[in-house]
Motif scaffolding. Structure first.
Motif, PDB file in Angstrom:
ATOM      1  N   ALA A   1       2.362 -13.446  25.072  1.00  0.00           N
ATOM      2  CA  ALA A   1       1.076 -14.152  25.167  1.00  0.00           C
ATOM      3  C   ALA A   1       0.183 -13.510  26.217  1.00  0.00           C
ATOM      4  CB  ALA A   1       1.312 -15.625  25.496  1.00  0.00           C
ATOM      5  N   ARG A   2       0.747 -13.188  27.354  1.00  0.00           N
ATOM      6  CA  ARG A   2      -0.020 -12.554  28.431  1.00  0.00           C
ATOM      7  C   ARG A   2      -0.519 -11.174  27.996  1.00  0.00           C
ATOM      8  NH1 ARG A   2       2.895 -14.104  33.323  1.00  0.00           N
ATOM      9  NH2 ARG A   2       4.543 -13.085  32.197  1.00  0.00           N
ATOM     10  N   SER A   3       0.329 -10.420  27.316  1.00  0.00           N
ATOM     11  CA  SER A   3      -0.051  -9.083  26.851  1.00  0.00           C
ATOM     12  C   SER A   3      -1.181  -9.140  25.838  1.00  0.00           C
ATOM     13  CB  SER A   3       1.143  -8.367  26.219  1.00  0.00           C
ATOM     14  OG  SER A   3       2.139  -8.141  27.166  1.00  0.00           O
ATOM     15  N   VAL A   4      -1.122 -10.109  24.934  1.00  0.00           N
ATOM     16  CA  VAL A   4      -2.163 -10.241  23.919  1.00  0.00           C
ATOM     17  C   VAL A   4      -3.496 -10.582  24.582  1.00  0.00           C
ATOM     18  CG1 VAL A   4      -2.956 -11.655  21.967  1.00  0.00           C
ATOM     19  CG2 VAL A   4      -0.620 -10.793  22.023  1.00  0.00           C
ATOM     20  N   ARG A   5      -3.467 -11.447  25.591  1.00  0.00           N
ATOM     21  CA  ARG A   5      -4.699 -11.831  26.304  1.00  0.00           C
ATOM     22  C   ARG A   5      -5.316 -10.651  27.040  1.00  0.00           C
ATOM     23  NH1 ARG A   5      -1.984 -16.577  27.932  1.00  0.00           N
ATOM     24  NH2 ARG A   5      -1.543 -15.623  29.920  1.00  0.00           N
ATOM     25  N   THR A   6      -4.497  -9.822  27.654  1.00  0.00           N
ATOM     26  CA  THR A   6      -5.014  -8.745  28.500  1.00  0.00           C
ATOM     27  C   THR A   6      -5.130  -7.404  27.782  1.00  0.00           C
ATOM     28  OG1 THR A   6      -2.812  -8.202  29.342  1.00  0.00           O
ATOM     29  CG2 THR A   6      -4.101  -9.814  30.589  1.00  0.00           C
ATOM     30  N   ASP A   7      -4.682  -7.349  26.532  1.00  0.00           N
ATOM     31  CA  ASP A   7      -4.660  -6.099  25.782  1.00  0.00           C
ATOM     32  C   ASP A   7      -6.051  -5.578  25.465  1.00  0.00           C
ATOM     33  OD1 ASP A   7      -3.833  -3.928  24.343  1.00  0.00           O
ATOM     34  OD2 ASP A   7      -3.038  -5.065  22.653  1.00  0.00           O
ATOM     35  N   GLY A   8      -7.016  -6.463  25.329  1.00  0.00           N
ATOM     36  CA  GLY A   8      -8.362  -6.037  24.990  1.00  0.00           C
ATOM     37  C   GLY A   8      -8.582  -5.942  23.490  1.00  0.00           C
ATOM     38  N   ALA A   9      -7.525  -6.055  22.696  1.00  0.00           N
ATOM     39  CA  ALA A   9      -7.668  -6.045  21.243  1.00  0.00           C
ATOM     40  C   ALA A   9      -8.269  -7.378  20.803  1.00  0.00           C
ATOM     41  CB  ALA A   9      -6.312  -5.827  20.580  1.00  0.00           C
ATOM     42  N   ASP A  10      -8.770  -7.407  19.609  1.00  0.00           N
ATOM     43  CA  ASP A  10      -9.385  -8.626  19.086  1.00  0.00           C
ATOM     44  C   ASP A  10      -8.320  -9.523  18.466  1.00  0.00           C
ATOM     45  OD1 ASP A  10     -11.457 -10.360  18.535  1.00  0.00           O
ATOM     46  OD2 ASP A  10     -11.910  -9.428  16.603  1.00  0.00           O
TER      47      ASP A  10
ATOM     48  N   ALA B   1       6.209  -9.586  18.826  1.00  0.00           N
ATOM     49  CA  ALA B   1       4.770  -9.515  18.556  1.00  0.00           C
ATOM     50  C   ALA B   1       4.507  -9.064  17.122  1.00  0.00           C
ATOM     51  CB  ALA B   1       4.090  -8.578  19.556  1.00  0.00           C
ATOM     52  N   ASP B   2       5.254  -8.074  16.652  1.00  0.00           N
ATOM     53  CA  ASP B   2       5.083  -7.604  15.278  1.00  0.00           C
ATOM     54  C   ASP B   2       5.379  -8.723  14.273  1.00  0.00           C
ATOM     55  OD1 ASP B   2       4.358  -5.110  16.184  1.00  0.00           O
ATOM     56  OD2 ASP B   2       6.295  -4.169  15.759  1.00  0.00           O
ATOM     57  N   ALA B   3       6.444  -9.486  14.524  1.00  0.00           N
ATOM     58  CA  ALA B   3       6.789 -10.595  13.636  1.00  0.00           C
ATOM     59  C   ALA B   3       5.688 -11.653  13.636  1.00  0.00           C
ATOM     60  CB  ALA B   3       8.123 -11.220  14.048  1.00  0.00           C
ATOM     61  N   LEU B   4       5.112 -11.925  14.812  1.00  0.00           N
ATOM     62  CA  LEU B   4       4.064 -12.942  14.921  1.00  0.00           C
ATOM     63  C   LEU B   4       2.757 -12.491  14.292  1.00  0.00           C
ATOM     64  CD1 LEU B   4       4.705 -14.312  18.512  1.00  0.00           C
ATOM     65  CD2 LEU B   4       5.357 -15.319  16.310  1.00  0.00           C
ATOM     66  N   ARG B   5       2.585 -11.201  14.134  1.00  0.00           N
ATOM     67  CA  ARG B   5       1.377 -10.694  13.463  1.00  0.00           C
ATOM     68  C   ARG B   5       1.476 -10.854  11.944  1.00  0.00           C
ATOM     69  NH1 ARG B   5       1.805  -6.785  17.835  1.00  0.00           N
ATOM     70  NH2 ARG B   5      -0.051  -7.030  19.147  1.00  0.00           N
ATOM     71  N   THR B   6       2.684 -11.049  11.423  1.00  0.00           N
ATOM     72  CA  THR B   6       2.851 -11.172   9.975  1.00  0.00           C
ATOM     73  C   THR B   6       2.800 -12.617   9.501  1.00  0.00           C
ATOM     74  OG1 THR B   6       5.264 -11.244  10.116  1.00  0.00           O
ATOM     75  CG2 THR B   6       4.243  -9.077   9.853  1.00  0.00           C
ATOM     76  N   ALA B   7       3.310 -13.561  10.311  1.00  0.00           N
ATOM     77  CA  ALA B   7       3.362 -14.973   9.911  1.00  0.00           C
ATOM     78  C   ALA B   7       3.746 -15.829  11.114  1.00  0.00           C
ATOM     79  CB  ALA B   7       4.391 -15.171   8.804  1.00  0.00           C
ATOM     80  N   PRO B   8       3.445 -17.133  11.075  1.00  0.00           N
ATOM     81  CA  PRO B   8       3.887 -18.028  12.144  1.00  0.00           C
ATOM     82  C   PRO B   8       5.416 -18.147  12.148  1.00  0.00           C
ATOM     83  CG  PRO B   8       2.167 -19.052  10.833  1.00  0.00           C
ATOM     84  CD  PRO B   8       2.597 -17.816  10.104  1.00  0.00           C
ATOM     85  N   HIS B   9       5.977 -18.250  13.344  1.00  0.00           N
ATOM     86  CA  HIS B   9       7.422 -18.397  13.503  1.00  0.00           C
ATOM     87  C   HIS B   9       7.696 -19.371  14.638  1.00  0.00           C
ATOM     88  CE1 HIS B   9       8.527 -14.957  10.983  1.00  0.00           C
ATOM     89  NE2 HIS B   9       7.545 -14.285  11.559  1.00  0.00           N
ATOM     90  N   ASP B  10       8.850 -20.035  14.562  1.00  0.00           N
ATOM     91  CA  ASP B  10       9.306 -20.810  15.710  1.00  0.00           C
ATOM     92  C   ASP B  10      10.343 -19.962  16.454  1.00  0.00           C
ATOM     93  OD1 ASP B  10      11.819 -21.136  14.434  1.00  0.00           O
ATOM     94  OD2 ASP B  10      11.342 -23.156  13.747  1.00  0.00           O
ATOM     95  N   ALA B  11      10.818 -20.456  17.581  1.00  0.00           N
ATOM     96  CA  ALA B  11      11.732 -19.675  18.416  1.00  0.00           C
ATOM     97  C   ALA B  11      13.039 -19.356  17.693  1.00  0.00           C
ATOM     98  CB  ALA B  11      12.012 -20.408  19.725  1.00  0.00           C
ATOM     99  N   ALA B  12      13.536 -20.273  16.878  1.00  0.00           N
ATOM    100  CA  ALA B  12      14.785 -20.021  16.156  1.00  0.00           C
ATOM    101  C   ALA B  12      14.612 -18.887  15.144  1.00  0.00           C
ATOM    102  CB  ALA B  12      15.262 -21.294  15.457  1.00  0.00           C
ATOM    103  N   ASP B  13      13.465 -18.879  14.448  1.00  0.00           N
ATOM    104  CA  ASP B  13      13.181 -17.784  13.508  1.00  0.00           C
ATOM    105  C   ASP B  13      13.157 -16.446  14.242  1.00  0.00           C
ATOM    106  OD1 ASP B  13      12.751 -19.650  11.474  1.00  0.00           O
ATOM    107  OD2 ASP B  13      10.567 -19.607  11.700  1.00  0.00           O
TER     108      ASP B  13
END
Length: 99
Positions: A46-55, A14-26
């Motif tokens: 993905a499920r955690s981000v949806r239910t986290d309540g954060a924007d 999740a931290d990596a995805l917050r900095t830039a787009p990545h594919d599974a190999a990255d």
């Protein structure tokens, strides 16, 4: 962001995805798990981000056939091996980002 030493694999993804787009190999390289395991972790992230309540939103750029441009794959959280339209195996992997 999470402290890298104490973060779980999913937190590091999740931290990596917050900095830039990545594919599974990255992501596999960045967090040190198999590519197949990354897809399982991504479902949970993905499920955690949806239910986290954060924007935040978990976004997926679907896989795309490099031969014909087809991008209507059924499951964007999967890495298809072949295009259903032209049968090419030249598929660009899906990319993921949290915005």
């Amino acid at each position: 962001m999470s402290d890298a030493d104490d973060a779980t694999t999913r937190q590091r993804i999740a931290d990596a995805l917050r900095t830039a787009p990545h594919d599974a190999a990255d992501l596999s390289t960045a967090v040190g798990v198999r590519v197949s395991a990354v897809y399982t972790h991504l479902e949970h992230v993905a499920r955690s981000v949806r239910t986290d309540g954060a924007d935040e939103r978990f976004l997926v750029a679907p896989p795309e056939c490099r031969a014909c441009g087809f991008d209507g794959f059924d499951d964007p959280l999967n890495d298809p091996s072949r295009c259903p339209e032209c049968r090419s195996e030249r598929i660009a992997p899906p990319t993921f980002v949290i915005e």
